[in-house]
Scaffold this motif. Sequence first.
Motif, PDB file in Angstrom:
ATOM      1  N   SER A  45       0.816  -1.221   0.000  1.00 51.75           N
ATOM      2  CA  SER A  45       0.000   0.000   0.000  1.00 51.75           C
ATOM      3  C   SER A  45       0.851   1.274   0.000  1.00 51.75           C
ATOM      4  O   SER A  45       0.334   2.373  -0.164  1.00 51.75           O
ATOM      5  CB  SER A  45      -0.920   0.005   1.226  1.00 51.75           C
ATOM      6  OG  SER A  45      -0.140   0.006   2.413  1.00 51.75           O
ATOM      7  N   VAL A  46       2.158   1.114   0.167  1.00 50.35           N
ATOM      8  CA  VAL A  46       3.061   2.269   0.259  1.00 50.35           C
ATOM      9  C   VAL A  46       3.859   2.462  -1.033  1.00 50.35           C
ATOM     10  O   VAL A  46       4.010   3.590  -1.517  1.00 50.35           O
ATOM     11  CB  VAL A  46       4.019   2.090   1.467  1.00 50.35           C
ATOM     12  CG1 VAL A  46       5.121   3.135   1.471  1.00 50.35           C
ATOM     13  CG2 VAL A  46       3.224   2.127   2.772  1.00 50.35           C
ATOM     14  N   ALA A  47       4.356   1.361  -1.576  1.00 52.21           N
ATOM     15  CA  ALA A  47       5.313   1.465  -2.689  1.00 52.21           C
ATOM     16  C   ALA A  47       5.240   0.226  -3.570  1.00 52.21           C
ATOM     17  O   ALA A  47       4.568  -0.756  -3.245  1.00 52.21           O
ATOM     18  CB  ALA A  47       6.725   1.648  -2.138  1.00 52.21           C
ATOM     19  N   ASP A  48       5.971   0.271  -4.686  1.00 51.65           N
ATOM     20  CA  ASP A  48       6.038  -0.860  -5.613  1.00 51.65           C
ATOM     21  C   ASP A  48       7.319  -1.661  -5.389  1.00 51.65           C
ATOM     22  O   ASP A  48       8.387  -1.089  -5.135  1.00 51.65           O
ATOM     23  CB  ASP A  48       6.090  -0.371  -7.072  1.00 51.65           C
ATOM     24  CG  ASP A  48       4.857   0.403  -7.485  1.00 51.65           C
ATOM     25  OD1 ASP A  48       3.844   0.356  -6.751  1.00 51.65           O
ATOM     26  OD2 ASP A  48       4.917   1.051  -8.547  1.00 51.65           O
ATOM     27  N   GLY A  49       7.200  -2.989  -5.563  1.00 51.00           N
ATOM     28  CA  GLY A  49       8.388  -3.835  -5.570  1.00 51.00           C
ATOM     29  C   GLY A  49       8.948  -3.947  -6.975  1.00 51.00           C
ATOM     30  O   GLY A  49       8.256  -3.702  -7.964  1.00 51.00           O
ATOM     31  N   CYS A  50      10.223  -4.350  -7.057  1.00 57.55           N
ATOM     32  CA  CYS A  50      10.896  -4.394  -8.363  1.00 57.55           C
ATOM     33  C   CYS A  50      10.407  -5.550  -9.228  1.00 57.55           C
ATOM     34  O   CYS A  50      10.690  -5.577 -10.424  1.00 57.55           O
ATOM     35  CB  CYS A  50      12.410  -4.462  -8.172  1.00 57.55           C
ATOM     36  SG  CYS A  50      12.971  -5.889  -7.236  1.00 57.55           S
ATOM     37  N   HIS A  51       9.693  -6.533  -8.642  1.00 59.12           N
ATOM     38  CA  HIS A  51       9.173  -7.648  -9.437  1.00 59.12           C
ATOM     39  C   HIS A  51       7.644  -7.615  -9.460  1.00 59.12           C
ATOM     40  O   HIS A  51       6.984  -8.632  -9.273  1.00 59.12           O
ATOM     41  CB  HIS A  51       9.664  -8.981  -8.872  1.00 59.12           C
ATOM     42  CG  HIS A  51      11.150  -9.119  -8.847  1.00 59.12           C
ATOM     43  ND1 HIS A  51      11.949  -8.800  -9.923  1.00 59.12           N
ATOM     44  CD2 HIS A  51      12.005  -9.541  -7.884  1.00 59.12           C
ATOM     45  CE1 HIS A  51      13.221  -9.030  -9.615  1.00 59.12           C
ATOM     46  NE2 HIS A  51      13.273  -9.460  -8.384  1.00 59.12           N
ATOM     47  N   ASP A  52       7.089  -6.434  -9.657  1.00 57.31           N
ATOM     48  CA  ASP A  52       5.632  -6.301  -9.657  1.00 57.31           C
ATOM     49  C   ASP A  52       5.237  -5.187 -10.619  1.00 57.31           C
ATOM     50  O   ASP A  52       6.097  -4.527 -11.215  1.00 57.31           O
ATOM     51  CB  ASP A  52       5.144  -6.007  -8.220  1.00 57.31           C
ATOM     52  CG  ASP A  52       3.776  -6.611  -7.931  1.00 57.31           C
ATOM     53  OD1 ASP A  52       2.948  -6.690  -8.869  1.00 57.31           O
ATOM     54  OD2 ASP A  52       3.527  -6.981  -6.767  1.00 57.31           O
ATOM     55  N   GLU A  53       3.947  -4.981 -10.727  1.00 59.81           N
ATOM     56  CA  GLU A  53       3.394  -3.994 -11.654  1.00 59.81           C
ATOM     57  C   GLU A  53       3.802  -2.574 -11.235  1.00 59.81           C
ATOM     58  O   GLU A  53       3.781  -2.245 -10.042  1.00 59.81           O
ATOM     59  CB  GLU A  53       1.872  -4.134 -11.588  1.00 59.81           C
ATOM     60  CG  GLU A  53       1.092  -3.312 -12.567  1.00 59.81           C
ATOM     61  CD  GLU A  53      -0.407  -3.403 -12.229  1.00 59.81           C
ATOM     62  OE1 GLU A  53      -1.135  -2.479 -12.612  1.00 59.81           O
ATOM     63  OE2 GLU A  53      -0.807  -4.379 -11.565  1.00 59.81           O
ATOM     64  N   ALA A  54       4.151  -1.728 -12.201  1.00 60.22           N
ATOM     65  CA  ALA A  54       4.573  -0.358 -11.895  1.00 60.22           C
ATOM     66  C   ALA A  54       3.354   0.546 -11.696  1.00 60.22           C
ATOM     67  O   ALA A  54       2.522   0.677 -12.588  1.00 60.22           O
ATOM     68  CB  ALA A  54       5.448   0.178 -13.014  1.00 60.22           C
ATOM     69  N   ARG A  55       3.247   1.144 -10.497  1.00 62.85           N
ATOM     70  CA  ARG A  55       2.165   2.099 -10.215  1.00 62.85           C
ATOM     71  C   ARG A  55       2.737   3.456  -9.814  1.00 62.85           C
ATOM     72  O   ARG A  55       2.176   4.497 -10.058  1.00 62.85           O
ATOM     73  CB  ARG A  55       1.283   1.618  -9.059  1.00 62.85           C
ATOM     74  CG  ARG A  55       0.671   0.238  -9.207  1.00 62.85           C
ATOM     75  CD  ARG A  55       0.120  -0.229  -7.873  1.00 62.85           C
ATOM     76  NE  ARG A  55       1.132  -0.105  -6.809  1.00 62.85           N
ATOM     77  CZ  ARG A  55       0.921  -0.385  -5.541  1.00 62.85           C
ATOM     78  NH1 ARG A  55      -0.266  -0.780  -5.129  1.00 62.85           N
ATOM     79  NH2 ARG A  55       1.899  -0.247  -4.657  1.00 62.85           N
ATOM     80  N   GLY A  56       3.867   3.421  -9.115  1.00 62.28           N
ATOM     81  CA  GLY A  56       4.436   4.648  -8.554  1.00 62.28           C
ATOM     82  C   GLY A  56       4.163   4.735  -7.061  1.00 62.28           C
ATOM     83  O   GLY A  56       3.418   3.931  -6.505  1.00 62.28           O
TER      84      GLY A  56
END
Length: 323
Positions: A121-132
């Motif tokens: 809920s805070v940030a994106d992981g490097c192996h996941d969908e890019a949201r920002g």
Amino acid sequence: MILWESHACLPLHPAADFSPMDELRAAGVNYVSINVGMDMNPVPQIMSVIAAFRANIAASPERYRLVSSVADIREAAAAGQLAIGFDLEGAMPLLEQPEMVALYRELGVRQIHFAYNRNNSVADGCHDEARGLTPLGVRMVRAVNEAGLLMDCSHTGRRCSLDIMAASAKPVIFSHANPLALVEHGRNITDEQIRACAATGGVVCLSGVSAFLGTRTPTADDMARHVAYVAGLVGAGHVGIGLDISFRQDELNDNPPGDYDPTYWWPKAAGYDRAVQRMTYTPVETWQLLPEALRKVGLNDIEVTGVMGDNMMRVAGMVWQHA
Ligand SMILES: [Zn+2]
């Protein structure tokens, strides 16, 4: 010369044997950031680990010191103590409460990144969908700046890491990450990320993990090659070391309780075969071999001193001071 190890892992178990810290101390390391939890670890497990690690440090004041300033690190070095701080790998232990950052600081946490490979809920992981970076994430960056923790972008999604670096009022680091230009892996970081980190005044600390260095049995020379690349891009003043050695103790099961799927956190599609069991690390002795390896790739003495620890001392000196 201060030797700064930006990231090391012990079993996340209260019975973890602390003796690997003596190996680091014997190798000349002055400060080490020890992982106390990742996004997959529930808060009770993290609290149990912090309590145990703090007790280990308190039980051997001649060997260890929990530090909160660079002055503490210099004093510890003069006294022959290993200076220690803790780090969190992911924002989930913050329970969506920005005020948790300052609480963790009281417990010894000095560094945090916001996502462990997967989105939260805070940030994106490097192996996941890019949201920002999410709106909650913007508040979390502010909380990290205000509490005086090192803002780390390892394991974080590319776009999201750029958002964090733009939002941070203080220098941002990568505590353990390697250049994508040298090794194609989703955990490695682009030239754009490296430049953005340097623009904050921060430091990219190269990891010694085999898969990210692109070699099966990584050595000091492999580390030096990655250091030289980042130094060529943004200057040696923005390079550090985070070997990320995982001191496994096979008799301890430190998996999170309940339903735990390692292939979610280390997806096969991202290049993790049987999770991290096959990863190897540069040995502790790398600390002794690195200065010479760095000179061989063209760094001068001041640059070597910076990469080994002075660059992170500079950043910590700016970040750890808080109101
Ligand atoms: Zn990590």
